[in-house]
Motif scaffolding. Structure first.
Motif, PDB file in Angstrom:
ATOM      1  N   GLU A 152       0.786  -1.326  -0.028  1.00 26.31           N
ATOM      2  CA  GLU A 152      -0.018   0.038   0.129  1.00 26.31           C
ATOM      3  C   GLU A 152       0.858   1.279  -0.078  1.00 26.31           C
ATOM      4  O   GLU A 152       1.742   1.480   0.705  1.00 26.31           O
ATOM      5  CB  GLU A 152      -0.970  -0.084   1.280  1.00 26.31           C
ATOM      6  N   LYS A 153       0.529   2.291  -1.083  1.00 25.66           N
ATOM      7  CA  LYS A 153       1.175   3.676  -0.889  1.00 25.66           C
ATOM      8  C   LYS A 153       2.599   3.741  -1.215  1.00 25.66           C
ATOM      9  O   LYS A 153       3.390   4.262  -0.925  1.00 25.66           O
ATOM     10  CB  LYS A 153       0.926   4.275   0.376  1.00 25.66           C
ATOM     11  N   CYS A 154       2.868   2.408  -2.156  1.00 23.78           N
ATOM     12  CA  CYS A 154       4.464   2.362  -2.840  1.00 23.78           C
ATOM     13  C   CYS A 154       4.078   3.298  -3.977  1.00 23.78           C
ATOM     14  O   CYS A 154       3.861   2.779  -5.138  1.00 23.78           O
ATOM     15  CB  CYS A 154       4.835   1.214  -2.923  1.00 23.78           C
ATOM     16  N   ARG A 155       4.276   4.737  -3.721  1.00 24.34           N
ATOM     17  CA  ARG A 155       3.699   5.603  -4.902  1.00 24.34           C
ATOM     18  C   ARG A 155       4.436   5.342  -6.253  1.00 24.34           C
ATOM     19  O   ARG A 155       4.240   6.202  -7.150  1.00 24.34           O
ATOM     20  CB  ARG A 155       3.420   6.997  -4.203  1.00 24.34           C
ATOM     21  N   ALA A 156       5.787   5.135  -6.086  1.00 27.84           N
ATOM     22  CA  ALA A 156       6.799   5.267  -7.044  1.00 27.84           C
ATOM     23  C   ALA A 156       6.824   3.891  -7.931  1.00 27.84           C
ATOM     24  O   ALA A 156       7.486   3.733  -9.193  1.00 27.84           O
ATOM     25  CB  ALA A 156       8.139   5.750  -6.698  1.00 27.84           C
ATOM     26  N   LEU A 157       6.029   2.661  -7.339  1.00 24.89           N
ATOM     27  CA  LEU A 157       6.239   1.757  -7.963  1.00 24.89           C
ATOM     28  C   LEU A 157       5.462   1.636  -9.289  1.00 24.89           C
ATOM     29  O   LEU A 157       4.380   1.831  -9.626  1.00 24.89           O
ATOM     30  CB  LEU A 157       5.332   0.685  -6.945  1.00 24.89           C
ATOM     31  N   LYS A 158       6.411   1.153 -10.167  1.00 25.32           N
ATOM     32  CA  LYS A 158       5.965   1.221 -11.698  1.00 25.32           C
ATOM     33  C   LYS A 158       5.507  -0.280 -12.281  1.00 25.32           C
ATOM     34  O   LYS A 158       4.927  -0.441 -13.059  1.00 25.32           O
ATOM     35  CB  LYS A 158       6.807   1.717 -12.629  1.00 25.32           C
ATOM     36  N   GLU A 159       6.356  -1.163 -11.714  1.00 29.39           N
ATOM     37  CA  GLU A 159       6.244  -2.506 -12.291  1.00 29.39           C
ATOM     38  C   GLU A 159       6.139  -3.502 -11.043  1.00 29.39           C
ATOM     39  O   GLU A 159       6.970  -3.625  -9.909  1.00 29.39           O
ATOM     40  CB  GLU A 159       7.396  -2.920 -13.158  1.00 29.39           C
ATOM     41  N   ILE A 160       5.139  -4.333 -10.927  1.00 28.23           N
ATOM     42  CA  ILE A 160       5.032  -5.621 -10.121  1.00 28.23           C
ATOM     43  C   ILE A 160       4.894  -6.903 -10.793  1.00 28.23           C
ATOM     44  O   ILE A 160       4.197  -6.996 -11.840  1.00 28.23           O
ATOM     45  CB  ILE A 160       3.714  -5.447  -9.261  1.00 28.23           C
ATOM     46  N   ILE A 161       5.991  -7.918 -10.637  1.00 29.55           N
ATOM     47  CA  ILE A 161       5.812  -9.138 -11.348  1.00 29.55           C
ATOM     48  C   ILE A 161       5.264 -10.130 -10.186  1.00 29.55           C
ATOM     49  O   ILE A 161       5.746 -10.299  -9.194  1.00 29.55           O
ATOM     50  CB  ILE A 161       7.129  -9.774 -11.952  1.00 29.55           C
ATOM     51  N   LEU A 180       1.865   2.877 -10.901  1.00 29.93           N
ATOM     52  CA  LEU A 180       1.976   1.579 -11.513  1.00 29.93           C
ATOM     53  C   LEU A 180       1.260   1.589 -12.672  1.00 29.93           C
ATOM     54  O   LEU A 180      -0.003   2.034 -13.063  1.00 29.93           O
ATOM     55  CB  LEU A 180       0.803   0.548 -10.642  1.00 29.93           C
ATOM     56  N   GLU A 181       1.856   1.179 -13.815  1.00 28.27           N
ATOM     57  CA  GLU A 181       1.262   1.238 -15.236  1.00 28.27           C
ATOM     58  C   GLU A 181       0.653   0.071 -15.811  1.00 28.27           C
ATOM     59  O   GLU A 181      -0.024   0.108 -16.744  1.00 28.27           O
ATOM     60  CB  GLU A 181       2.502   1.637 -15.925  1.00 28.27           C
ATOM     61  N   LYS A 182       1.214  -1.153 -15.401  1.00 23.70           N
ATOM     62  CA  LYS A 182       0.945  -2.395 -15.983  1.00 23.70           C
ATOM     63  C   LYS A 182       1.089  -3.426 -14.923  1.00 23.70           C
ATOM     64  O   LYS A 182       2.044  -3.487 -14.091  1.00 23.70           O
ATOM     65  CB  LYS A 182       1.881  -2.660 -16.982  1.00 23.70           C
ATOM     66  N   ILE A 183       0.127  -4.225 -14.969  1.00 26.83           N
ATOM     67  CA  ILE A 183       0.216  -5.598 -14.105  1.00 26.83           C
ATOM     68  C   ILE A 183      -0.557  -6.846 -14.654  1.00 26.83           C
ATOM     69  O   ILE A 183      -1.687  -6.596 -15.305  1.00 26.83           O
ATOM     70  CB  ILE A 183      -0.341  -5.317 -12.457  1.00 26.83           C
ATOM     71  N   THR A 184       0.084  -7.855 -14.581  1.00 26.43           N
ATOM     72  CA  THR A 184      -0.604  -9.117 -15.359  1.00 26.43           C
ATOM     73  C   THR A 184      -1.126 -10.087 -14.027  1.00 26.43           C
ATOM     74  O   THR A 184      -0.303 -10.399 -13.321  1.00 26.43           O
ATOM     75  CB  THR A 184       0.706  -9.987 -16.058  1.00 26.43           C
ATOM     76  N   CYS A 200      -4.942   3.351  -8.514  1.00 24.69           N
ATOM     77  CA  CYS A 200      -3.756   2.997  -9.253  1.00 24.69           C
ATOM     78  C   CYS A 200      -3.801   3.954 -10.354  1.00 24.69           C
ATOM     79  O   CYS A 200      -4.369   3.425 -11.491  1.00 24.69           O
ATOM     80  CB  CYS A 200      -3.792   1.560  -9.391  1.00 24.69           C
ATOM     81  N   ARG A 201      -3.326   5.140 -10.463  1.00 24.34           N
ATOM     82  CA  ARG A 201      -4.011   6.004 -11.408  1.00 24.34           C
ATOM     83  C   ARG A 201      -3.177   6.174 -12.654  1.00 24.34           C
ATOM     84  O   ARG A 201      -3.985   6.627 -13.632  1.00 24.34           O
ATOM     85  CB  ARG A 201      -3.709   7.591 -10.766  1.00 24.34           C
ATOM     86  N   ALA A 202      -2.157   5.272 -12.933  1.00 20.44           N
ATOM     87  CA  ALA A 202      -1.247   5.265 -14.028  1.00 20.44           C
ATOM     88  C   ALA A 202      -1.706   4.141 -14.858  1.00 20.44           C
ATOM     89  O   ALA A 202      -1.364   3.729 -15.928  1.00 20.44           O
ATOM     90  CB  ALA A 202       0.022   5.467 -13.873  1.00 20.44           C
ATOM     91  N   LEU A 203      -2.470   3.250 -14.015  1.00 20.24           N
ATOM     92  CA  LEU A 203      -2.885   1.927 -14.757  1.00 20.24           C
ATOM     93  C   LEU A 203      -3.846   2.003 -16.114  1.00 20.24           C
ATOM     94  O   LEU A 203      -4.764   2.803 -15.733  1.00 20.24           O
ATOM     95  CB  LEU A 203      -3.531   0.988 -13.731  1.00 20.24           C
ATOM     96  N   LYS A 204      -3.526   1.594 -17.064  1.00 20.20           N
ATOM     97  CA  LYS A 204      -4.144   1.717 -18.390  1.00 20.20           C
ATOM     98  C   LYS A 204      -4.995   0.814 -18.778  1.00 20.20           C
ATOM     99  O   LYS A 204      -6.323   0.918 -19.361  1.00 20.20           O
ATOM    100  CB  LYS A 204      -3.155   2.259 -19.392  1.00 20.20           C
ATOM    101  N   ALA A 205      -4.686  -0.613 -18.500  1.00 18.62           N
ATOM    102  CA  ALA A 205      -5.467  -1.712 -18.904  1.00 18.62           C
ATOM    103  C   ALA A 205      -5.456  -2.923 -17.909  1.00 18.62           C
ATOM    104  O   ALA A 205      -4.349  -3.003 -17.050  1.00 18.62           O
ATOM    105  CB  ALA A 205      -5.182  -2.210 -20.214  1.00 18.62           C
ATOM    106  N   ILE A 206      -6.418  -3.525 -17.511  1.00 20.95           N
ATOM    107  CA  ILE A 206      -6.334  -4.860 -16.803  1.00 20.95           C
ATOM    108  C   ILE A 206      -7.233  -5.826 -17.164  1.00 20.95           C
ATOM    109  O   ILE A 206      -8.364  -5.450 -18.156  1.00 20.95           O
ATOM    110  CB  ILE A 206      -6.820  -4.249 -15.156  1.00 20.95           C
TER     111      ILE A 206
END
Length: 300
Positions: A152-161, A180-184, A200-206
């Motif tokens: 929670e609130k890892c605000r610079a996190l861009k990628e999670i595998i 966070l831009e992308k997550i599978t 997750c305001r940068a997330l574009k698609a899920i």
């Protein structure tokens, strides 16, 4: 004389080659000393150390790397000198550690990188929450459940595998990871709990996989989200970000994204409705023809 000159020249060439070899040897020797000295100088030294579990210890180096070694469950106690510390930039958790305790490494706001071992089986609630400088993380294959508020609130996190055999994503697991831009989401996931991806305001698609059996209210205030593919049988309430967004499902305005089964039922019902309409029109047509025939007969 000619033979003597040749011998002298030969000796001169040999001496010259020997001199070059000696010079090269000395140069390489000096270079190795310099390199060794640099390695010794650049090698990190221990600034502080302590215990972080029953069978585990921590070491903080002068280049701000926190190294966790040992076995079992670990976490930084509130009594520790590095609790919620700003002096840590990287966390390296070594093989043998199996669990991150609740609140284990939270509020370390300067941490940019985490290395997690494959021996890890559990990340406790809020284990890595409020790491506002963390940029990416690979969650090991042994993790089956992402606990409540884990990142929670890892605000610079861009990628999670995420691990391929993940089963459950807990409440607020990635809440307010606004970069966070992308997550599978793996196909094995069966539950996504309340608020797991809110803000997750940068997330574009899920893409929501087909095995989901529990899908609670999610993706609230995700301003950048424009595409949701729902392959599960569970419906999802679509958030309009306080009137800033309008959702469409199959070209029509919608507030609910139906599950796969519901979509099939809707299509079946719409086809059935079409068949009924056509049959009714055909019946009306036959009735009209019959009526016209009767009228014609009467007129005669």
């Amino acid at each position: 004389m000619k033979n003597g000159e040749r011998k002298e020249r030969y000796r001169f060439v040999v001496r010259k080659e020997d001199l070059m070899k000696k010079t090269l040897f000395i140069f390489l020797f000096l270079l190795s000393i310099v390199c060794f000295t640099n390695i010794q100088t650049s090698a990190a030294s221990t600034v502080a150390k302590g215990k972080c579990g029953k069978n585990a210890t921590w070491i903080l180096t002068d280049n701000k790397v926190l190294i966790i070694k040992g076995k079992g469950a670990v976490g930084i106690s509130y009594k520790s000198p590095i609790y919620e510390s700003d002096n840590v930039k990287k966390i390296v958790i070594c093989d043998g550690i199996t669990e991150i305790k609740a609140n284990g490494f939270r509020y370390m706001e300067k941490v940019e990188e985490i290395e997690l071992p494959d021996s890890l089986k559990k990340i406790g609630t809020y284990g890595f929450s409020f790491l506002s400088s963390l940029k990416s993380v690979r969650i090991p294959k042994g993790i089956k459940n992402i606990s409540e508020g884990a990142f929670e609130k890892c605000r610079a996190l861009k990628e999670i595998i995420l691990p391929l055999k993940l089963k459950r994503i807990g409440e607020y697991a990635f809440y307010d990871c606004r970069s966070l831009e992308k997550i599978t989401i793996p196909k094995t996931v069966t539950a996504i709990k309340w608020g797991a991806f809110d803000k997750c305001r940068a997330l574009k698609a899920i893409i929501l996989p087909q095995n989901i059996k529990l899908l609670e209210n999610n993706f609230v205030d995700c301003l950048g989200l424009t595409t949701i593919v729902n392959r599960s049988n569970k419906s999802l309430r679509l958030d309009d970000c306080k009137g800033k967004k309008k959702w469409k499902v199959n070209g029509k305005k919608a507030k609910i994204l139906p599950g796969k089964r519901q979509q099939k039922q809707t299509r079946f019902l719409s086809r059935l409705h079409m068949i009924c309409v056509v049959e009714k029109q055909w019946e009306n047509c036959l009735h009209r023809i019959a009526t016209e025939k009767k009228l014609t007969c009467r007129m005669r």
